[in-house]
Scaffold this active site. Structure first.
Site, mmCIF file in Angstrom:
data_model
loop_
_atom_site.group_PDB
_atom_site.id
_atom_site.type_symbol
_atom_site.label_atom_id
_atom_site.label_comp_id
_atom_site.label_asym_id
_atom_site.label_seq_id
_atom_site.Cartn_x
_atom_site.Cartn_y
_atom_site.Cartn_z
ATOM 1 N N ASP A 474 -32.357 -13.307 49.459
ATOM 2 C CA ASP A 474 -30.791 -12.645 49.548
ATOM 3 C C ASP A 474 -30.109 -13.251 48.167
ATOM 4 O O ASP A 474 -30.670 -14.371 47.603
ATOM 5 C CB ASP A 474 -29.822 -13.007 50.433
ATOM 6 C CG ASP A 474 -28.674 -11.885 50.417
ATOM 7 O OD1 ASP A 474 -28.200 -11.174 49.064
ATOM 8 O OD2 ASP A 474 -27.633 -11.323 51.573
ATOM 9 N N ASP A 542 -25.400 -2.307 49.851
ATOM 10 C CA ASP A 542 -24.884 -2.863 51.373
ATOM 11 C C ASP A 542 -24.000 -1.672 51.648
ATOM 12 O O ASP A 542 -23.428 -1.841 53.068
ATOM 13 C CB ASP A 542 -24.027 -4.088 51.152
ATOM 14 C CG ASP A 542 -24.336 -5.364 51.437
ATOM 15 O OD1 ASP A 542 -25.049 -5.640 51.722
ATOM 16 O OD2 ASP A 542 -23.188 -6.574 51.049
#
Ligand code: GLA
Length: 777
Positions: A474, A542
């Protein structure tokens, strides 16, 4: 195939041709890029035919009153010799001037691809043409690379600038590609957005002047994806001329489209000149990233098919190239930071029972990380959450029959971390300024060798020790105040950071090709070809709301194949939008990508669990087609429909996702179109889907097979028997009828219900499976 005749170069792929020639003064004139030409076209026929001088132009050389760079279609151009369009370079030459003039010097044809020393690039090409240009006054050389990928109809371009003189060359701008095309009343299409709304497709006509598509955030960004398209005005999904462009790069990118007064459309892409300033000392060179281009006469779908095959064949590498990706369960939306071993094992056991193959532990397992305020940078496993350590935990997961994946955010550091306390200098900050924070974290300075070493050593050690099969890498903040003490010229920071990142990724994952890497950057903030050279899949967003995902995955599908898109089924109401959607639609959307689940399974009813088990079994059966089949955006005549199709390589099986956005009253007839099937008779049916009765409110009394009183006992019955099967559809049809579209049963419209009515409402959907029954002889 590359053919050179006289002063003309011709590059052919299966369905396209690209031609240019050396002009009488040594510049490279672009002649043609489009559908494959038959035979050898004489350059003279394709060349511009200037017959009178244009007013108000600067002549390149007074010996030729027709030769004006501003009016030429060029493969490259310079500042200072009469071309007033955007130049691909801005060079401060060793004599301090901004004028350069690169003309033909030599050329070379090589077989295969030529790798770039500092950057990732496409591999397994057929041939590469290198045309070397030299500045007329200085010993500065420019190699232009044209690499041909015949089967996928892709040509890539890049440049290498070499200083063979004895003074300093300062580079303020250098593009990977500059190309002049004749206008076709073009539209420019880009993928724009932001966090939880990545890759929304936007289009505008190409008008006079410059339109820029770029990022300055230090990553390729969800604001503007580096990929873009130019389409002739009346191109559709299936017809018309469309060009696709992309860049193998994960940092600040820059593309422009400039239409000149003579309707020449200049296209450029490369590193963003914003804050860029690079010095090339004598004897050194600078390599640009690789730009990718394709041309299709088969509309947007044709262009996408070229890009998809190119990415699957020539960008994605490692053990996972062309391999079916596992169905995963990620614990993030189920737990956030609130978990311990027992909660995780309970979730993993449930996941295994439903058919999940890979359990992914997201953020919060390391250091003192109980929120996003602390711990980034510390790779020690939190002993409160994992008393026996990570290896022992992974063994428990593997004992359940699951593979195991772990989340890292290796490029970041929280000031509240052991790493920061011992090495504050590892963070990117400017002495004397209060650092600009994002999600309570700072960026680690990947330009520093000791920082790269720290990441490679610590991440690598845990991967080996614990036996990890998958990594989610990430990167959750944009860069700011880019600077590093490693060099004096801070104009090099952003590009050197990306070179450092690629070094770290190749050292960690090059040595462990069995690990499936999924890159993520607050969702799709780094969905680009550079990352795809390391991570076969990218967490697209997301946002797991399927209605939003229809926009996001549709946008991405123009330039990236489904095999690259991480897509998860999550809870409803959705955690990003509060929208309620049927479980079937959540699956039907996510299955056109690398399927995962991201929800707390113990909150599901037995029916929902059975539903998910069936979804996963279905996905496994058709996974090869859903991940690697030929993907189509099917035209719809209604604005409340989205239709996606994946076709098997042999064109005998198709999966069609038929999605409704908002329902309309008395919805008019729908039809099902299935494109490009092999000739023959097909059986078509929908995947049976459950309808959860709670969503019908009081109406359910009319829908339930038996009668119920509306005194509360109905809801008792609903709890016990909460779902019914929706309209089962089955047809037999030829490929020709399906290509045109066959009628679907009527949708519910308040006038009655029986088992042949489709009950969609808002956000209903179906998955159709078409299989060849009898081939046409
Ligand atoms: C980012 C990612 C999410 C999740 C969180 C964890 O937002 O995009 O998927 O991993 O970080 O902090």
């Amino acid at each position: 195939m590359i053919t050179i005749k006289g002063n003309a170069f011709r590059l052919d792929t299966g369905n396209t041709s690209y031609l240019f020639k050396i002009t009488s003064f040594g510049h490279l004139e672009h002649l043609y890029y489009g559908a494959r030409l038959a035979g050898y076209e004489a350059a003279s026929g394709l060349s511009q035919k200037r017959t009178v001088p244009m007013g108000c132009t600067i002549l390149y050389d007074s010996s030729d009153e027709l030769y004006c760079l501003d009016n030429l279609y060029l493969e490259w151009s310079d500042i200072g010799r009469g071309d007033y369009r955007q130049s691909p370079t801005e060079l401060k030459m060793p004599d301090g001037n901004f004028t350069s003039d690169f003309v033909y010097y030599s050329h070379n044809v090589l077989s295969g691809s030529v790798s770039i020393k500092s950057l990732p690039c496409a591999y397994n090409a057929d041939q590469t043409l290198v045309v070397t240009l030299k500045d007329k006054c200085h010993n500065i050389f420019l190699d232009l690379y044209f690499t041909v990928f015949e089967k996928t109809d892709v040509i890539t371009r890049r440049a290498v600038l070499t200083n063979k003189g004895d003074g300093l060359l300062s580079v303020r701008r250098i593009m990977s590609l500059s190309l002049d095309l004749p206008d076709e009343d073009f539209r420019l299409l880009t993928l724009d957005g932001g966090w939880i709304k990545e890759a929304h497709l936007h289009e505008r006509p190409v008008q006079y002047g410059i339109t820029v598509n770029s990022s300055t955030t230090g990553n390729s960004s969800s604001r503007h994806n580096p990929g873009f398209m130019l389409a002739e005005a009346d191109a559709t999904q299936d017809t018309g001329h469309v060009y696709g462009f992309n860049l193998v790069y994960s940092g600040n990118h820059y593309s422009l489209v400039e239409k000149s007064g003579r309707d020449i459309v200049r296209v450029q892409t490369g590193i963003n000149p914003h804050c860029f300033d690079w010095n090339i000392s004598p004897g050194e060179c600078f390599e640009t990233p690789e730009a990718v281009m394709t041309s299709s006469e088969r509309g947007f779908n044709g262009m996408s098919h070229n890009m998809h095959s190119f990415i699957n064949e020539h960008i994605v590498r490692s053990h996972w190239k062309n391999r079916e990706r596992p169905v995963l369960l990620n614990n993030w939306e189920a737990h956030f930071f609130d978990f311990d071993e027992n909660r995780l094992l309970e979730l993993a056991a449930d996941a295994k029972n439903l058919g999940v193959e890979l359990f992914v532990l997201d953020d919060g397992w390391f250091g003192e990380r109980s929120s996003d305020k602390s711990g980034l940078g510390d790779y020690w496993v939190n002993p409160k959450k994992f008393p026996g350590g990570m290896k022992a935990f992974v063994q428990k997961i593997k004992a359940l029959g699951l593979n195991f994946g772990l989340w890292f955010e290796p490029e970041m550091i929280n000031p509240d971390s052991d790493l920061y306390r011992s090495h504050p200098e590892y963070a990117v900050t400017i002495y004397g300024r209060t650092p600009a924070m994002g999600r309570n974290q700072l960026v680690l300075d990947l330009c520093r060798p000791e920082v790269r070493e720290y990441i490679v050593k610590n991440v690598g050690a845990l991967l080996d020790e614990a036996g990890i099969d998958y990594v989610k890498w990430d990167m959750n903040r944009n860069m700011a105040e880019g600077c590093s003490p490693v060099f004096n010229n801070q104009g090099e920071f952003y590009h050197r950071y990306i070179i450092g990142l690629y070094e770290v990724l190749s050292r960690i994952f090059g040595a462990r090709p069995h690990i499936l890497l999924e890159s993520c950057s607050s969702g799709g903030n780094r969905f680009d070809l550079g990352m795809l050279c390391f991570s076969p899949q990218v967490w697209s967003s997301d946002d797991t709301d399927p209605v939003e995902r229809l926009k996001i995955q549709t946008g991405l599908s123009y330039l990236y194949p489904p095999s690259t898109m991480g897509a998860h089924v999550s809870q409803s109401p959705n955690q990003q939008t509060l929208r309620r959607t049927p479980l079937s639609t959540r699956f039907n959307t996510a299955c056109f990508g690398c399927l995962g689940y991201e929800l707390d399974l113990k909150r599901l009813s037995q029916e929902e669990k059975e539903d998910i088990a069936e979804q996963i079994a279905f996905y496994k059966q058709y996974r090869k087609i859903l991940q690697y089949g030929t993907f189509y955006r099917i035209k719809t005549y209604k604005s409340n429909k989205v239709v996606w199709q994946s076709l098997s390589q042999d064109r005998t099986t198709a999966l069609t996702g038929f999605f409704q956005l908002l329902s309309t009253a008395a919805e008019s007839d729908d039809k099902l179109i299935i494109a490009d099937l092999k000739a023959g008779l097909y059986s078509v049916k929908n995947r049976p889907r459950r309808l959860y009765l709670k969503s019908f409110g009081e109406l359910l009394m009319h829908l339930l097979p038996k009668e119920h009183k509306s005194d509360g006992s109905v809801f008792g019955a609903v709890e016990a028997d909460p779902a019914i099967a929706d309209c089962i559809q089955e047809f037999e049809c030829s490929n020709r009828a399906l290509a045109k579209g066959i009628p679907l049963p009527t949708q519910f419209s308040g006038s009655g219900y029986n088992e042949n009515v489709r009950l969609y409402g808002d956000f209903g959907s179906d998955m159709y499976i078409a299989r060849l029954k009898n081939a046409e002889t």
